[in-house]
Scaffold this active site. Sequence first.
Site, PDB file in Angstrom:
ATOM      1  N   ARG A 158       0.837  -1.199   0.000  1.00  0.00           N
ATOM      2  CA  ARG A 158       0.000   0.000   0.000  1.00  0.00           C
ATOM      3  C   ARG A 158       0.870   1.247   0.000  1.00  0.00           C
ATOM      4  NH1 ARG A 158      -1.254   2.299   4.540  1.00  0.00           N
ATOM      5  NH2 ARG A 158      -1.517   0.347   5.696  1.00  0.00           N
ATOM      6  N   LYS A 174      -9.302   4.942 -19.093  1.00  0.00           N
ATOM      7  CA  LYS A 174      -9.742   5.352 -20.418  1.00  0.00           C
ATOM      8  C   LYS A 174      -8.604   5.239 -21.437  1.00  0.00           C
ATOM      9  CE  LYS A 174     -13.628   6.374 -18.292  1.00  0.00           C
ATOM     10  NZ  LYS A 174     -13.315   6.446 -16.859  1.00  0.00           N
ATOM     11  N   ASP A 194      -8.686  18.025 -15.535  1.00  0.00           N
ATOM     12  CA  ASP A 194      -8.949  16.632 -15.889  1.00  0.00           C
ATOM     13  C   ASP A 194      -8.590  16.459 -17.361  1.00  0.00           C
ATOM     14  OD1 ASP A 194     -10.029  14.153 -16.609  1.00  0.00           O
ATOM     15  OD2 ASP A 194     -11.753  14.360 -15.277  1.00  0.00           O
TER      16      ASP A 194
END
Length: 378
Positions: free
Chosen positions: A47, A198, A173
């Site tokens: 992590r 994406k 973004d």
Amino acid sequence: MKFETQAIHSGQDPDPLTGAVVPPIYQTSTYKQDGVGGTRGGYEYSRSGNPTRKALEECLAALENGAAAFAFASGMAAEDCLLRTLCRPGDHVLIPADAYGGTFRLFDKVLSRWGVSYETVRQDDLQAVDRAAANRKPKLIWAETPTNPLLSIIDIRALGEVAHGYGALLVTDNTFASPYLQRPLDLGADVVVHSTTKYIGGHSDVVGGALIVKDAAHTADLAFNQNATGGVAGPFDAWLTLRGVKTLAVRMDRHCANATRVAEMLTGHPAVSEVFYPGLSGHPGHELAKAQMRDFGGMVSFRVAAGERAAAEVCGRTRVFILGESLGGVESLIEQPARMTHASASGSPLEVPADLIRLSVGIEDASDLLDDLRQALG
């Protein structure tokens, strides 16, 4: 190095142990320490740090020309970590009037309960942005360009000047454009956000997100919160995303070429009332897109003249375009935003037209895509 070379080599040196050309998948949760506190390369728990994730982060930082990058389990995890790092209860944020529905939901349903307020403003109207910023000094201005799903183009450089004039940071973004088509940090943005699901991943087989910062000012706080909140990219997801990055440039060239042909066909179709694509000369942001983008992207939206029900029927009749959410994969997708990706914005200032269809134009043969849309439109 040029972009295409960076995408293949940045952060991806051959493995020093075996010479493997592709970075290994370090599918491990923990690491052996050489004595208490004696970590190897700083790795103690995945992590907190993982070599495969580090390779992806170094690559993304290079592609966006940033100081550092942080990879997350999803784009929304990246957004949430960024906002909780930079904002405090009582802070105010300006967001686009046609922002992604998930971003709107995060501000409206989650962060508002934490005391962070937001205001929507048309960011292609710089005077409106300036008035909103002057009225209530924002901590951040949050931008998308091209926007989702109406494909508005925002002047990143000018918006950055407005933000910085009021002591705010500009977050952009860059999911729709990808770093191949546009580098917001070079244009004045302070932070870039991606849904790497994406175009960066590009194959519809991995979910991820990323933040890239312009300078090192916030890297320590972001690294702390990334570890503390734990929404990190797993090693296999990071590896898949790196695999996608390698072909980003060649894929984007084909996405853009196909989208241009689709937009031009739709513009002349009698069943279509309006087409949204910055590559069309009639698009209000066309000249600005030419100035700050390498090409115009693979996303096309359009309105069906016969209305909402007809739009749903068109989505149900395509054979090559797959009815589904998301975007940026090699296969073409079709959706009705008002009832799918942007349903959360229903009844809000960000509500999208009910007759709107959004296309993620893939890299199939363009003639097959055109034939499919023609038969679906009737």
